[in-house]
Enzyme design. Structure first.
Site, PDB file in Angstrom:
ATOM      1  N   CYS A  53      -2.720 -13.722 -11.883  1.00  0.00           N
ATOM      2  CA  CYS A  53      -2.728 -13.543 -10.416  1.00  0.00           C
ATOM      3  C   CYS A  53      -1.368 -13.051  -9.915  1.00  0.00           C
ATOM      4  O   CYS A  53      -0.335 -13.703 -10.113  1.00  0.00           O
ATOM      5  CB  CYS A  53      -3.103 -14.872  -9.757  1.00  0.00           C
ATOM      6  SG  CYS A  53      -2.708 -14.985  -8.002  1.00  0.00           S
ATOM      7  N   CYS A  56       0.340 -15.396  -7.482  1.00  0.00           N
ATOM      8  CA  CYS A  56       0.867 -16.563  -8.202  1.00  0.00           C
ATOM      9  C   CYS A  56       2.215 -16.235  -8.828  1.00  0.00           C
ATOM     10  O   CYS A  56       3.148 -17.040  -8.797  1.00  0.00           O
ATOM     11  CB  CYS A  56      -0.114 -17.005  -9.290  1.00  0.00           C
ATOM     12  SG  CYS A  56      -1.763 -17.414  -8.680  1.00  0.00           S
ATOM     13  N   CYS A 401       2.538   4.731   3.580  1.00  0.00           N
ATOM     14  CA  CYS A 401       1.221   4.281   3.085  1.00  0.00           C
ATOM     15  C   CYS A 401       0.548   5.354   2.225  1.00  0.00           C
ATOM     16  O   CYS A 401       0.274   6.467   2.690  1.00  0.00           O
ATOM     17  CB  CYS A 401       0.347   3.908   4.288  1.00  0.00           C
ATOM     18  SG  CYS A 401      -1.409   3.778   3.918  1.00  0.00           S
ATOM     19  N   CYS A 404      -2.854   6.484   3.519  1.00  0.00           N
ATOM     20  CA  CYS A 404      -2.703   7.379   4.680  1.00  0.00           C
ATOM     21  C   CYS A 404      -2.394   8.805   4.221  1.00  0.00           C
ATOM     22  O   CYS A 404      -2.920   9.780   4.778  1.00  0.00           O
ATOM     23  CB  CYS A 404      -1.591   6.874   5.594  1.00  0.00           C
ATOM     24  SG  CYS A 404      -1.812   5.171   6.182  1.00  0.00           S
TER      25      CYS A 404
END
Length: 492
Positions: A53, A56, A401, A404
Protein backbone atom coordinates in the site's frame (compact mmCIF):
# COMPACT_ATOMS: atom_id res chain seq x y z
CA UNK A 1 25.71 -23.22 18.75
CA UNK A 2 23.31 -22.24 15.93
CA UNK A 3 21.93 -19.38 18.04
CA UNK A 4 25.43 -18.16 18.85
CA UNK A 5 26.37 -18.10 15.15
CA UNK A 6 23.16 -16.19 14.37
CA UNK A 7 23.96 -13.58 17.03
CA UNK A 8 27.51 -13.19 15.75
CA UNK A 9 26.14 -12.68 12.22
CA UNK A 10 23.67 -10.02 13.39
CA UNK A 11 26.44 -8.26 15.34
CA UNK A 12 28.69 -8.17 12.27
CA UNK A 13 25.85 -6.79 10.12
CA UNK A 14 25.14 -4.10 12.72
CA UNK A 15 28.78 -3.10 12.79
CA UNK A 16 28.79 -2.76 9.00
CA UNK A 17 25.49 -0.89 8.84
CA UNK A 18 24.03 0.49 12.05
CA UNK A 19 20.93 1.69 10.18
CA UNK A 20 19.92 -1.92 9.50
CA UNK A 21 19.83 -2.62 13.22
CA UNK A 22 17.99 0.47 14.40
CA UNK A 23 15.40 -0.86 16.79
CA UNK A 24 11.84 0.08 15.90
CA UNK A 25 9.63 1.57 18.59
CA UNK A 26 6.53 0.29 16.77
CA UNK A 27 5.41 -3.04 18.23
CA UNK A 28 4.63 -5.67 15.59
CA UNK A 29 1.56 -7.74 16.45
CA UNK A 30 0.36 -10.91 14.72
CA UNK A 31 -2.66 -13.21 14.81
CA UNK A 32 -1.02 -15.47 17.37
CA UNK A 33 -0.15 -12.76 19.90
CA UNK A 34 -2.56 -9.83 19.37
CA UNK A 35 -5.13 -10.92 21.96
CA UNK A 36 -2.31 -11.69 24.40
CA UNK A 37 -0.17 -8.55 24.02
CA UNK A 38 -2.75 -5.83 23.32
CA UNK A 39 -4.29 -6.00 26.87
CA UNK A 40 -0.87 -5.22 28.34
CA UNK A 41 -1.18 -1.62 27.16
CA UNK A 42 -3.58 0.86 28.73
CA UNK A 43 -3.65 2.88 25.50
CA UNK A 44 -2.55 1.42 22.19
CA UNK A 45 -2.66 2.90 18.68
CA UNK A 46 -2.67 0.14 16.05
CA UNK A 47 -1.91 0.62 12.36
CA UNK A 48 -3.44 -2.07 10.16
CA UNK A 49 -1.56 -2.04 6.86
CA UNK A 50 -0.50 -3.90 3.73
CA UNK A 51 3.17 -3.89 2.58
CA UNK A 52 2.19 -2.97 -0.99
CA UNK A 53 0.00 0.00 0.00
CA UNK A 54 1.43 3.37 -1.11
CA UNK A 55 -0.37 5.35 1.61
CA UNK A 56 1.00 2.89 4.20
CA UNK A 57 4.56 3.41 2.95
CA UNK A 58 4.09 7.18 3.19
CA UNK A 59 2.75 6.89 6.75
CA UNK A 60 5.46 4.49 7.97
CA UNK A 61 8.25 7.02 8.80
CA UNK A 62 5.77 9.41 10.44
CA UNK A 63 4.34 6.54 12.50
CA UNK A 64 7.84 5.42 13.52
CA UNK A 65 8.85 8.94 14.53
CA UNK A 66 5.67 9.33 16.58
CA UNK A 67 6.27 5.98 18.29
CA UNK A 68 9.74 7.12 19.33
CA UNK A 69 8.49 10.41 20.75
CA UNK A 70 5.56 8.75 22.56
CA UNK A 71 7.66 5.97 24.08
CA UNK A 72 6.69 5.53 27.71
CA UNK A 73 3.41 7.41 27.21
CA UNK A 74 1.44 5.61 24.50
CA UNK A 75 2.45 2.48 22.58
CA UNK A 76 2.14 2.33 18.79
CA UNK A 77 1.75 -1.03 17.07
CA UNK A 78 1.25 -2.39 13.56
CA UNK A 79 -0.47 -5.41 12.05
CA UNK A 80 0.35 -6.69 8.56
CA UNK A 81 -3.08 -7.60 7.18
CA UNK A 82 -1.60 -9.76 4.41
CA UNK A 83 -0.11 -12.04 7.08
CA UNK A 84 -2.48 -11.60 10.06
CA UNK A 85 -5.79 -11.89 8.24
CA UNK A 86 -7.84 -13.11 11.22
CA UNK A 87 -7.05 -10.08 13.39
CA UNK A 88 -7.80 -7.65 10.57
CA UNK A 89 -11.06 -9.43 9.81
CA UNK A 90 -12.03 -9.40 13.50
CA UNK A 91 -11.71 -5.61 13.65
CA UNK A 92 -13.41 -4.94 10.32
CA UNK A 93 -10.38 -3.64 8.45
CA UNK A 94 -11.28 -3.17 4.78
CA UNK A 95 -8.84 -0.45 3.67
CA UNK A 96 -5.24 0.52 4.34
CA UNK A 97 -3.92 2.04 6.40
CA UNK A 98 -6.61 1.79 9.10
CA UNK A 99 -5.75 3.17 12.54
CA UNK A 100 -7.62 2.19 15.69
CA UNK A 101 -7.24 3.03 19.36
CA UNK A 102 -7.38 0.18 21.90
CA UNK A 103 -7.70 0.45 25.67
CA UNK A 104 -6.60 -2.51 27.77
CA UNK A 105 -7.00 -4.77 24.74
CA UNK A 106 -10.48 -3.59 23.74
CA UNK A 107 -11.17 -1.49 20.65
CA UNK A 108 -12.08 2.00 21.86
CA UNK A 109 -12.44 4.13 18.71
CA UNK A 110 -11.11 4.83 15.26
CA UNK A 111 -8.18 7.20 15.02
CA UNK A 112 -9.40 10.31 13.21
CA UNK A 113 -6.42 12.56 13.82
CA UNK A 114 -3.63 13.85 11.55
CA UNK A 115 -1.28 11.41 9.79
CA UNK A 116 1.90 13.39 10.52
CA UNK A 117 4.29 12.60 13.38
CA UNK A 118 3.45 15.91 15.12
CA UNK A 119 -0.27 15.30 14.68
CA UNK A 120 -0.13 11.73 15.96
CA UNK A 121 1.91 12.76 19.01
CA UNK A 122 -0.45 15.63 19.86
CA UNK A 123 -3.57 13.53 19.35
CA UNK A 124 -2.36 10.48 21.26
CA UNK A 125 -1.05 12.44 24.22
CA UNK A 126 -4.66 13.42 24.80
CA UNK A 127 -5.62 9.72 24.65
CA UNK A 128 -3.15 8.67 27.35
CA UNK A 129 -4.40 8.06 30.86
CA UNK A 130 -7.97 8.22 32.17
CA UNK A 131 -10.88 10.09 30.57
CA UNK A 132 -10.75 12.55 33.46
CA UNK A 133 -7.76 13.05 35.77
CA UNK A 134 -8.50 12.83 39.51
CA UNK A 135 -7.24 15.86 41.43
CA UNK A 136 -6.31 15.47 45.12
CA UNK A 137 -4.68 18.78 46.01
CA UNK A 138 -4.38 22.43 45.02
CA UNK A 139 -1.02 21.56 43.48
CA UNK A 140 -2.71 18.95 41.26
CA UNK A 141 -5.30 21.52 40.17
CA UNK A 142 -2.83 24.30 39.39
CA UNK A 143 -0.53 21.90 37.59
CA UNK A 144 -3.40 20.59 35.45
CA UNK A 145 -4.77 23.97 34.37
CA UNK A 146 -1.30 25.39 33.65
CA UNK A 147 -1.38 23.91 30.15
CA UNK A 148 -1.10 25.02 26.53
CA UNK A 149 -4.72 23.88 25.98
CA UNK A 150 -7.91 24.79 27.83
CA UNK A 151 -8.97 22.63 30.78
CA UNK A 152 -12.41 21.46 31.95
CA UNK A 153 -12.57 20.70 35.68
CA UNK A 154 -15.49 19.33 37.66
CA UNK A 155 -15.89 19.96 41.41
CA UNK A 156 -18.16 17.44 43.17
CA UNK A 157 -19.29 16.66 46.71
CA UNK A 158 -18.36 12.98 46.67
CA UNK A 159 -17.57 9.90 44.58
CA UNK A 160 -21.25 8.90 44.65
CA UNK A 161 -22.41 12.19 43.08
CA UNK A 162 -24.80 11.73 40.16
CA UNK A 163 -23.35 14.91 38.67
CA UNK A 164 -19.88 13.32 38.74
CA UNK A 165 -21.20 10.23 36.95
CA UNK A 166 -22.64 12.43 34.19
CA UNK A 167 -19.41 14.42 33.97
CA UNK A 168 -17.34 11.24 33.52
CA UNK A 169 -19.66 10.04 30.75
CA UNK A 170 -19.14 13.34 28.97
CA UNK A 171 -15.38 13.15 29.46
CA UNK A 172 -15.35 9.68 27.91
CA UNK A 173 -17.19 10.95 24.83
CA UNK A 174 -15.20 14.17 24.39
CA UNK A 175 -11.68 13.27 25.56
CA UNK A 176 -10.45 13.28 21.95
CA UNK A 177 -11.02 17.02 21.80
CA UNK A 178 -10.76 18.40 25.35
CA UNK A 179 -8.87 17.92 28.63
CA UNK A 180 -10.90 16.84 31.68
CA UNK A 181 -10.17 16.57 35.40
CA UNK A 182 -12.32 16.29 38.52
CA UNK A 183 -12.16 16.35 42.29
CA UNK A 184 -14.50 15.31 45.10
CA UNK A 185 -13.06 17.97 47.39
CA UNK A 186 -15.03 21.20 46.92
CA UNK A 187 -12.42 23.07 49.00
CA UNK A 188 -10.00 22.86 46.07
CA UNK A 189 -12.24 25.22 44.13
CA UNK A 190 -12.68 27.86 46.82
CA UNK A 191 -10.05 30.06 45.16
CA UNK A 192 -12.30 30.12 42.08
CA UNK A 193 -15.54 30.83 44.01
CA UNK A 194 -16.70 27.21 44.02
CA UNK A 195 -19.19 26.67 46.83
CA UNK A 196 -21.25 23.82 45.38
CA UNK A 197 -21.01 21.23 42.65
CA UNK A 198 -20.01 22.91 39.41
CA UNK A 199 -17.84 22.66 36.31
CA UNK A 200 -15.23 25.27 35.44
CA UNK A 201 -13.54 25.90 32.10
CA UNK A 202 -10.02 27.29 32.46
CA UNK A 203 -8.67 29.00 29.37
CA UNK A 204 -4.91 28.58 28.69
CA UNK A 205 -2.86 30.82 31.02
CA UNK A 206 -0.86 32.26 28.11
CA UNK A 207 -4.10 33.74 26.74
CA UNK A 208 -5.05 35.48 29.98
CA UNK A 209 -6.32 39.00 29.28
CA UNK A 210 -8.12 41.84 30.99
CA UNK A 211 -10.63 41.85 28.13
CA UNK A 212 -12.28 38.54 29.10
CA UNK A 213 -12.62 36.08 31.97
CA UNK A 214 -9.97 33.37 32.21
CA UNK A 215 -12.33 31.05 34.10
CA UNK A 216 -15.92 30.33 33.08
CA UNK A 217 -18.45 28.70 35.47
CA UNK A 218 -21.15 26.17 34.61
CA UNK A 219 -23.43 25.78 37.58
CA UNK A 220 -26.61 23.88 38.13
CA UNK A 221 -27.86 20.60 36.71
CA UNK A 222 -25.39 18.83 34.46
CA UNK A 223 -26.08 16.66 31.42
CA UNK A 224 -23.83 15.41 28.62
CA UNK A 225 -25.63 17.66 26.15
CA UNK A 226 -25.33 20.63 28.49
CA UNK A 227 -21.64 19.95 29.12
CA UNK A 228 -20.96 19.71 25.40
CA UNK A 229 -22.80 22.98 24.76
CA UNK A 230 -21.00 24.73 27.65
CA UNK A 231 -17.59 23.73 26.29
CA UNK A 232 -18.50 24.56 22.69
CA UNK A 233 -19.72 28.04 23.62
CA UNK A 234 -16.76 28.93 25.84
CA UNK A 235 -13.70 26.92 24.86
CA UNK A 236 -12.21 29.42 22.44
CA UNK A 237 -13.03 32.69 24.13
CA UNK A 238 -13.11 35.97 22.26
CA UNK A 239 -9.75 35.62 20.50
CA UNK A 240 -8.19 32.12 20.49
CA UNK A 241 -4.79 31.10 19.16
CA UNK A 242 -5.40 29.58 15.70
CA UNK A 243 -3.18 26.53 15.05
CA UNK A 244 -3.00 23.82 12.44
CA UNK A 245 -4.67 21.48 14.94
CA UNK A 246 -7.73 23.63 15.72
CA UNK A 247 -8.18 25.46 12.40
CA UNK A 248 -10.97 23.17 11.18
CA UNK A 249 -13.00 23.76 14.34
CA UNK A 250 -12.46 27.52 14.32
CA UNK A 251 -13.22 27.93 10.62
CA UNK A 252 -16.69 26.52 11.04
CA UNK A 253 -17.57 30.12 11.90
CA UNK A 254 -16.87 33.39 10.12
CA UNK A 255 -13.34 34.08 11.33
CA UNK A 256 -11.03 37.10 11.48
CA UNK A 257 -7.36 36.20 11.89
CA UNK A 258 -4.36 38.40 12.55
CA UNK A 259 -1.19 36.66 11.36
CA UNK A 260 2.13 37.84 12.78
CA UNK A 261 5.36 36.68 14.42
CA UNK A 262 3.51 34.94 17.25
CA UNK A 263 5.57 32.62 19.47
CA UNK A 264 4.20 31.81 22.92
CA UNK A 265 7.18 29.62 23.81
CA UNK A 266 9.96 32.15 23.16
CA UNK A 267 8.13 35.46 23.32
CA UNK A 268 4.79 35.28 25.19
CA UNK A 269 4.79 39.00 26.06
CA UNK A 270 5.41 40.05 22.46
CA UNK A 271 2.84 37.56 21.20
CA UNK A 272 0.17 39.05 23.43
CA UNK A 273 1.07 42.63 22.44
CA UNK A 274 -0.84 42.38 19.14
CA UNK A 275 -3.42 39.95 20.49
CA UNK A 276 -4.44 42.49 23.13
CA UNK A 277 -4.97 45.05 20.40
CA UNK A 278 -7.18 42.63 18.51
CA UNK A 279 -9.05 41.87 21.73
CA UNK A 280 -9.58 45.55 22.52
CA UNK A 281 -11.25 46.12 19.16
CA UNK A 282 -13.05 42.75 19.15
CA UNK A 283 -14.63 43.53 22.53
CA UNK A 284 -16.45 46.45 20.88
CA UNK A 285 -17.97 44.10 18.28
CA UNK A 286 -18.43 41.01 20.49
CA UNK A 287 -22.19 40.91 19.90
CA UNK A 288 -21.64 40.52 16.14
CA UNK A 289 -21.16 37.29 14.19
CA UNK A 290 -17.38 37.16 13.78
CA UNK A 291 -14.98 35.07 15.83
CA UNK A 292 -11.49 36.56 16.22
CA UNK A 293 -8.13 34.79 16.33
CA UNK A 294 -4.37 35.27 16.16
CA UNK A 295 -1.91 32.94 14.45
CA UNK A 296 1.76 32.38 13.80
CA UNK A 297 2.36 33.76 10.33
CA UNK A 298 5.02 31.15 9.52
CA UNK A 299 2.67 28.27 10.43
CA UNK A 300 0.30 29.38 7.67
CA UNK A 301 2.77 30.97 5.25
CA UNK A 302 2.17 28.48 2.43
CA UNK A 303 -1.59 28.98 2.76
CA UNK A 304 -1.24 32.78 2.82
CA UNK A 305 1.01 32.74 -0.24
CA UNK A 306 -1.36 30.46 -2.13
CA UNK A 307 -4.66 32.10 -1.20
CA UNK A 308 -3.67 35.75 -0.77
CA UNK A 309 -0.42 36.05 -2.74
CA UNK A 310 1.38 37.16 0.43
CA UNK A 311 5.19 37.19 0.09
CA UNK A 312 7.56 36.22 2.88
CA UNK A 313 8.61 39.83 3.49
CA UNK A 314 5.35 41.68 2.82
CA UNK A 315 4.91 43.81 5.94
CA UNK A 316 6.20 40.98 8.12
CA UNK A 317 6.67 43.24 11.16
CA UNK A 318 2.92 44.01 11.36
CA UNK A 319 -0.09 41.66 11.54
CA UNK A 320 -1.72 40.65 8.27
CA UNK A 321 -5.49 40.53 8.82
CA UNK A 322 -8.00 38.40 6.92
CA UNK A 323 -11.65 37.43 7.25
CA UNK A 324 -12.88 34.07 5.97
CA UNK A 325 -16.58 33.29 5.97
CA UNK A 326 -18.18 29.86 6.07
CA UNK A 327 -19.47 30.46 2.55
CA UNK A 328 -15.93 30.87 1.23
CA UNK A 329 -15.78 34.66 0.93
CA UNK A 330 -12.44 36.29 1.82
CA UNK A 331 -11.47 39.81 2.80
CA UNK A 332 -8.12 41.40 3.64
CA UNK A 333 -7.34 44.54 5.61
CA UNK A 334 -5.49 46.73 3.11
CA UNK A 335 -4.54 49.44 5.59
CA UNK A 336 -1.52 49.01 7.82
CA UNK A 337 -2.36 47.61 11.27
CA UNK A 338 -2.00 50.65 13.55
CA UNK A 339 -0.95 50.25 17.16
CA UNK A 340 -4.00 52.14 18.42
CA UNK A 341 -6.26 49.60 16.64
CA UNK A 342 -8.09 52.31 14.67
CA UNK A 343 -7.38 50.69 11.30
CA UNK A 344 -8.78 47.35 12.50
CA UNK A 345 -11.85 49.09 13.92
CA UNK A 346 -12.49 50.84 10.58
CA UNK A 347 -12.01 47.54 8.75
CA UNK A 348 -14.64 45.86 10.92
CA UNK A 349 -17.07 48.76 10.58
CA UNK A 350 -16.80 48.48 6.79
CA UNK A 351 -17.20 44.69 6.96
CA UNK A 352 -20.40 44.82 9.00
CA UNK A 353 -21.75 47.65 6.84
CA UNK A 354 -21.19 45.57 3.70
CA UNK A 355 -18.74 48.08 2.24
CA UNK A 356 -15.76 45.74 1.86
CA UNK A 357 -14.84 44.34 -1.53
CA UNK A 358 -14.26 40.58 -1.46
CA UNK A 359 -10.71 39.40 -2.05
CA UNK A 360 -10.51 37.12 -5.07
CA UNK A 361 -7.27 35.53 -6.19
CA UNK A 362 -7.09 35.98 -9.93
CA UNK A 363 -4.62 35.88 -12.77
CA UNK A 364 -4.64 38.89 -15.10
CA UNK A 365 -7.24 38.57 -17.83
CA UNK A 366 -5.58 37.62 -21.15
CA UNK A 367 -5.18 40.49 -23.63
CA UNK A 368 -6.34 38.23 -26.46
CA UNK A 369 -8.99 35.62 -25.79
CA UNK A 370 -10.39 34.66 -29.18
CA UNK A 371 -9.16 31.06 -29.34
CA UNK A 372 -11.46 28.00 -29.59
CA UNK A 373 -11.15 27.51 -25.81
CA UNK A 374 -11.81 30.69 -23.83
CA UNK A 375 -9.42 31.35 -20.94
CA UNK A 376 -11.28 32.25 -17.75
CA UNK A 377 -9.73 33.88 -14.68
CA UNK A 378 -11.49 34.64 -11.40
CA UNK A 379 -12.03 38.27 -12.38
CA UNK A 380 -13.74 37.29 -15.66
CA UNK A 381 -15.71 34.30 -14.36
CA UNK A 382 -18.87 36.33 -13.93
CA UNK A 383 -18.59 37.86 -17.38
CA UNK A 384 -17.83 34.63 -19.30
CA UNK A 385 -19.18 31.65 -17.37
CA UNK A 386 -22.18 33.38 -15.80
CA UNK A 387 -23.28 35.02 -19.06
CA UNK A 388 -27.04 34.29 -18.80
CA UNK A 389 -27.39 34.01 -22.57
CA UNK A 390 -24.85 31.24 -23.10
CA UNK A 391 -24.23 27.62 -22.17
CA UNK A 392 -20.68 27.15 -20.88
CA UNK A 393 -18.60 24.00 -20.53
CA UNK A 394 -15.65 24.83 -18.27
CA UNK A 395 -12.63 22.75 -17.37
CA UNK A 396 -10.84 23.44 -14.07
CA UNK A 397 -7.26 22.29 -14.48
CA UNK A 398 -3.77 22.45 -12.99
CA UNK A 399 -0.72 23.19 -15.17
CA UNK A 400 1.19 20.23 -13.71
CA UNK A 401 -1.67 17.71 -14.11
CA UNK A 402 -0.88 14.87 -16.52
CA UNK A 403 -4.55 14.05 -17.16
CA UNK A 404 -5.15 17.72 -18.03
CA UNK A 405 -2.30 17.68 -20.52
CA UNK A 406 -3.70 14.54 -22.14
CA UNK A 407 -7.13 16.18 -22.39
CA UNK A 408 -5.84 19.45 -23.88
CA UNK A 409 -5.77 18.49 -27.62
CA UNK A 410 -9.21 16.84 -27.40
CA UNK A 411 -10.67 19.80 -25.53
CA UNK A 412 -9.19 22.18 -28.10
CA UNK A 413 -10.71 20.11 -30.94
CA UNK A 414 -14.08 20.31 -29.18
CA UNK A 415 -13.72 24.09 -29.02
CA UNK A 416 -12.81 24.23 -32.70
CA UNK A 417 -15.89 22.21 -33.71
CA UNK A 418 -18.17 24.52 -31.72
CA UNK A 419 -16.31 27.76 -32.46
CA UNK A 420 -19.04 29.15 -34.73
CA UNK A 421 -21.86 28.31 -32.29
CA UNK A 422 -23.04 31.65 -30.82
CA UNK A 423 -24.87 29.99 -27.94
CA UNK A 424 -22.11 27.92 -26.37
CA UNK A 425 -18.66 28.57 -24.90
CA UNK A 426 -15.91 26.03 -24.29
CA UNK A 427 -13.72 27.40 -21.50
CA UNK A 428 -10.96 26.52 -19.07
CA UNK A 429 -9.57 27.97 -15.83
CA UNK A 430 -6.33 27.31 -13.93
CA UNK A 431 -7.74 26.39 -10.52
CA UNK A 432 -4.34 26.69 -8.85
CA UNK A 433 -3.96 30.36 -9.81
CA UNK A 434 -7.57 31.50 -9.42
CA UNK A 435 -10.21 31.18 -6.72
CA UNK A 436 -12.88 28.67 -7.72
CA UNK A 437 -16.37 30.19 -7.25
CA UNK A 438 -18.83 28.81 -4.75
CA UNK A 439 -20.99 26.05 -6.22
CA UNK A 440 -18.13 24.39 -8.06
CA UNK A 441 -16.57 21.54 -6.09
CA UNK A 442 -13.04 21.06 -7.41
CA UNK A 443 -11.07 18.44 -5.49
CA UNK A 444 -9.03 16.98 -8.34
CA UNK A 445 -7.98 17.72 -11.90
CA UNK A 446 -9.39 18.00 -14.43
CA UNK A 447 -12.87 18.79 -13.11
CA UNK A 448 -15.43 19.81 -15.74
CA UNK A 449 -18.77 21.57 -15.22
CA UNK A 450 -21.61 22.62 -17.51
CA UNK A 451 -23.22 25.98 -16.63
CA UNK A 452 -26.52 26.19 -18.57
CA UNK A 453 -27.93 29.47 -19.88
CA UNK A 454 -30.49 30.97 -17.51
CA UNK A 455 -29.57 28.53 -14.71
CA UNK A 456 -26.13 29.59 -13.60
CA UNK A 457 -26.86 28.68 -10.00
CA UNK A 458 -27.25 25.03 -11.03
CA UNK A 459 -23.91 23.99 -12.60
CA UNK A 460 -23.81 20.31 -13.55
CA UNK A 461 -20.67 18.27 -13.08
CA UNK A 462 -19.55 16.38 -16.19
CA UNK A 463 -18.90 12.73 -15.29
CA UNK A 464 -18.65 11.16 -18.77
CA UNK A 465 -15.78 9.91 -20.92
CA UNK A 466 -13.34 12.47 -22.30
CA UNK A 467 -13.31 11.87 -26.03
CA UNK A 468 -14.59 14.65 -28.31
CA UNK A 469 -17.62 12.60 -29.35
CA UNK A 470 -18.52 12.04 -25.68
CA UNK A 471 -18.49 15.77 -24.96
CA UNK A 472 -20.61 16.46 -28.06
CA UNK A 473 -23.18 13.80 -27.13
CA UNK A 474 -23.41 15.33 -23.63
CA UNK A 475 -23.89 18.84 -25.04
CA UNK A 476 -26.55 17.63 -27.48
CA UNK A 477 -28.54 16.44 -24.45
CA UNK A 478 -27.89 19.40 -22.17
CA UNK A 479 -27.51 22.46 -24.40
CA UNK A 480 -30.27 25.05 -24.48
CA UNK A 481 -30.18 25.23 -28.29
CA UNK A 482 -29.23 22.92 -31.15
CA UNK A 483 -25.47 22.77 -31.57
CA UNK A 484 -23.68 24.42 -34.48
CA UNK A 485 -20.93 21.94 -35.35
CA UNK A 486 -18.25 23.07 -37.81
CA UNK A 487 -20.57 25.82 -38.99
CA UNK A 488 -23.55 23.50 -39.52
CA UNK A 489 -26.55 23.66 -37.20
CA UNK A 490 -27.67 20.28 -35.89
CA UNK A 491 -31.30 19.32 -36.43
CA UNK A 492 -33.37 18.48 -33.33
Amino acid sequence: MKTMLKNIFVLVVCMLSSSLCARSNVVELKDEDFDYLAPEHETLLVKFYAPWCGHCKKLAPEFESAATRLKGTVTLAKVDCTASTETCKKYGVTGYPTLKIFRNGHESSSYDGPRSADGIVSYMKKQAGPDSVTLHSEYDLENFINNFDASVVGFFSGSDSSQLAEFLKGANLMRDSFRFAHTTDLELGRKYDVTSESVLLFRPPRLSSKFEESVVHHRGSLSITGLRRFIRDNIFGLCPHLTKENKDALRKRDLLTAYYDLDYLRNPKGSNYWRNRVLKVASKFSSQSLLYSVANRNDFLEELEDEFGLGTSDGAELPFVTIRTRTGHKYTMREEFTRDGKSLESFLEDYYAGRLKRYIKSEPAPVKNDGPVKVVVADTFEEIVNDPEKDVLIEFYAPWCGHCKNLEPKYKELGEQLYSDPSIVIAKMDATANDVPQGYDVQGFPTIYFAPAGRKDEPKRYEGAREVKDFINFLKREASNSLVLNGVKEEL
